[in-house]
Each structure stands twice: as C-alpha cells, then as structure tokens.
Design a protein around this motif. Sequence first.
Motif, short mmCIF file in Angstrom:
data_model
loop_
_atom_site.label_atom_id
_atom_site.label_comp_id
_atom_site.label_asym_id
_atom_site.label_seq_id
_atom_site.Cartn_x
_atom_site.Cartn_y
_atom_site.Cartn_z
N ARG B 138 -34.27 32.58 11.29
CA ARG B 138 -33.79 31.20 11.19
C ARG B 138 -34.31 30.35 12.34
O ARG B 138 -34.72 29.22 12.19
N PHE B 139 -34.28 30.95 13.54
CA PHE B 139 -34.68 30.20 14.73
C PHE B 139 -36.20 30.04 14.80
O PHE B 139 -36.71 28.96 15.11
N GLY B 142 -37.15 27.56 12.11
CA GLY B 142 -36.66 26.25 12.48
C GLY B 142 -37.56 25.60 13.52
O GLY B 142 -37.90 24.42 13.43
N ALA B 143 -37.97 26.40 14.49
CA ALA B 143 -38.86 25.90 15.54
C ALA B 143 -40.21 25.53 14.93
O ALA B 143 -40.80 24.50 15.27
N ALA B 146 -39.93 22.21 13.13
CA ALA B 146 -39.90 21.09 14.07
C ALA B 146 -41.29 20.84 14.64
O ALA B 146 -41.73 19.69 14.79
N PHE B 147 -42.00 21.92 14.94
CA PHE B 147 -43.34 21.79 15.51
C PHE B 147 -44.26 21.08 14.53
O PHE B 147 -45.06 20.22 14.91
N GLY B 193 -35.25 15.31 11.53
CA GLY B 193 -34.84 16.71 11.65
C GLY B 193 -33.59 16.97 10.82
O GLY B 193 -33.50 18.00 10.14
N ALA B 197 -33.35 19.49 7.70
CA ALA B 197 -32.38 20.60 7.66
C ALA B 197 -31.66 20.62 6.32
O ALA B 197 -31.47 21.68 5.72
N MET B 200 -34.00 21.93 3.74
CA MET B 200 -34.20 23.38 3.88
C MET B 200 -33.01 24.15 3.33
O MET B 200 -33.16 25.17 2.66
N PHE B 205 -32.53 27.97 2.65
CA PHE B 205 -32.81 28.43 4.01
C PHE B 205 -31.50 28.67 4.75
O PHE B 205 -30.59 27.86 4.70
#
Lengths: 243, 255
Positions: B138-139, B142-143, B146-147, B193, B197, B200, B205
Amino acid sequence: MGAGREVRTPHLIRIMPAQGDSSHRPCSDLSKAGTVTSTTSISTTRRLRWRVVDIVVASVLAVAASFLFIVWNTAYLGPSNLLTPLLPGVQGLVNGLWFIAGPLVALVVRKPGAALYGELVAAIVSALVGNQWGATTIISGLVQGLGAEIVFAVLAYRVWTWWSAALAGALSGAFASVYDLGLLPGLPGGYAGSSAAFGAVYLPSQAISGAVLAGLLAWVVVRALAATGALARFPAGRAVRPR
Amino acid sequence: MTAPLDRTNPVARLLVAIAFAVVLVLSVDVVSAGVALVLGGLLLLAAGVRPRGLALRMLPVLLVAPFAGLTIALYGAASGGVLLSWGFVHVTEGSLRLGLATLLRVLAIGVCGIGLLGGIDATRLADGLAQLLHLPARFVLGALAAFRLMGLLGQDWRALSLARRARGVADSGQARRFAGQAFALLVLSVRRGGVLATAMEARGFGGPGVRTWARPSRLGRADAVLVLAAVLVLGAAVAASVLTGSWHPVAVLGG
C-alpha cells in the motif's frame, strides 16, 4: 473474502460527504446537530490506522518536500559557506529545510510512522534524482525521520501543536548531526573525522535549525493548507475553520 | 541493444549503491576512495552508462565536493605537523589528508550513486520493492502514485501563471509571486492526491483481498553480474587500502 476476516466499512462512505461540498462545516457543528456520532467515539485503532487517502496525500507531500530538497541540495552552498567562516559548525543552521518532510507529513496525516515515512520517501526521491550524497541520502532520511517520529510517538500521536512540531524538528536535527558526525557505528557521515569542537557547534546548530526551518515552518504551512480547505479529509483540516 | 545496466533490477541497483556508500565511509583514506572512484567509474562505463549524461548529472556533485573536502581540511581532527593555525582553523598534515580523502569519497559516492540510481524507472523500482523486498505494498504503490502525479506539475505551473496573470494578481514582487504560486501548487497537489485516493479505493486499492501483480519483478543474471562486479570493486578498494597501510577507520570524534 475468507471467513474470520475483519469486515471493514468502506472508506468512501466515511469520507465522501465532505468532498466538493461548498457548504461544508467543521465537524463540531455537525456533531451538535447529531448527524455525526462516530467522530466522538473513534477507537484508538481507527485513529491510528492508515487510510488510503493518508498514504497518498502523505506521499504527495513527501514528494513536494523532495522538490525543496533538490533545490536546497545545491542552493544551500551559498548561505552555508557564508556562515562557515564565522564559526565552524554553524553552517548547520541552514540545514533545517532538509528535515521538513517528517514534521510536515506527520502534522497532516497524524498516524504512527508518518514522520519517518515522509522523510524517507522525500530522501529516496532526492537520491533517485541524483545528488552529491548518493545512496547515503536514504540513510540520512531514515535517521532524520526517526528523530521526528520519536517526538510524536512519545506524545502518543495526540499532540500536534507548534511546540511538538518544533521539538520534532529539533530532534530530527540532533539525530541528523549524530549521523553526519560519523558517530553511528558502521554508518557513513558527511562530517566523519571532524573535531569535537566542530561537533559541539554543529549539533546544536542543526537542532535549532530543525526546530525553526523544519518544525515551525511545517506547522505554518499545514495551518495555511488547512485554511484553504484542502485538508478537509484530515483531522488537521477539521481543527481549523475554513476562511 | 539495451545497455547491461538497463537489464538489471532497480532493487539490485539500489542495494549496490547503498553498499558502495556504506563501505566507502568505513574508512576515510585516499586509497580506498580513489580506487573505488576509478574502478567504480570504469564499471559504470562498461555497464553502458553514457559518459556525457553522467558528467552532466555529476555537475552538482563536482560543485559541492571541494567544499566538503575544504571543511574537513580546515576543521578536521588534527594530527601530524601543523601547517596553519588561525582561530578554529587548524590545518595539519593529518587534516589535509582527511580533507583530500573526503573529497575523493564524495566524488566516489556521487559517481556510483548517480550512475546506479540515475535513470531508474520509478515504476519498476516500486514493483521490485514491494515484490522482492516485501515492503508494504500500500505504501510503496501510494508513493509511486504520488511520484507519478508530479509529472503534471509543469503543466499546472504554467496554467497557474496564466490564471494569475488573467486575474491581475501576478504583478507583485517576484519572490512573493513565486512563493504564492508554489503554495497554490501544493494545495492543488494535495487536492488531487485526495481525488486519486478515492479513485484508487474505488478500484479496490487497499482492500482486504490478496494483491496480484501486473508486472512481476524478478532478479536475473544481469543482477548477479552487477552484484559480483560491485563486490570485486569494493574488495579491491578495501584490499588496496589495507595493503598500503592507509586504512583509517573513522574514529569517534578526535581531539
């Protein structure tokens, strides 16, 4: 879904009503009207569990902070070299900007690990784009994030005031100094091999800088963000009444 | 034909880059840093890194490295004959040697870091971090999301500039305008963002099911070659340093 698996309410239902609603008011007003009762009885696990929106927005903020890092990776040379002749070690005073990702992300999402995650992601992006510290940037990010994280953890992830932010920035700076001076066994540090006098000036300088340029600055930015209403899905945004 | 380095897994490149940095700072000495700089550079060129691109990306490092060396030379731990002493400044034979070693070390870490990490595909890296290192998916994703959103920022910046000009709020001072516009961009990114979210989650997600991967991430022969080459380079650097007697482990703060 397998038997025995915890059934969770979909996040969307909890979050969506606030989206795009121009007449949105802070939750305190709503709970008085009796429409929202869950906010008052939020369990600790739910308070501390990361939602998807927490992860994505934390990442967005971390990447935004990394843009600042990338600029500062070369721009710091000017002020840093102006300060160095005054007293070796005071150049640490300009380094605080590099610790901002931790307090910034933590103040917005208010979850365990947020400071560590924010600083780490920002450091990874900074390293991927390329800088003079190479992969050690990631170690720096880890150490700095840990410093900020410890402060928020000690405060039980309940205190999100200007002074907790400043404290987090300061400890972030102190941790960074310990690492920079090569005091962590087996780990690289940019100023490894420097004298004790240098370290005695450098560490407090970075701590002060972290308190101001990372902690307090992050607090100001988050307050401004909240005032725009962009943080409506976060406790940080609901604490401030939109203008 | 793709360069050998492009056939490696980004995770292997990341781990090798970290290994380089950690080994190089075990000791502050000219020999280990110098050998690693030369052999590491040659390794990168052999792996298909373009010299021109590498040199361009190295510019910030080349700018910074002399200052890092100078700081240690002026304020580093004193040893040997004193060459210059003025206030806090103690240039000694020892600190001069440490300064030169620091300069070479920054260059070596920079070359390897930029050569190995530069041009890594963020998507492949995220796939590798989640599947091979088993970091929380998930992290990691998620990163990555965002990137990838950041690719839109250039466009946003231009749109904001035009909007501000049209509204007549773009005429105040340069610095103020820049700060205001940067903050507007931050607000825009946070809002986007939030929308991302929601989208997703709507696609499942972060749900309770088992995650499957569209792009499997594997380690292959190219990764083994990269790791082996890195071990040889680092081994040569350490061996040369120890054999010439210049191995100088970083001590706790000297006097």
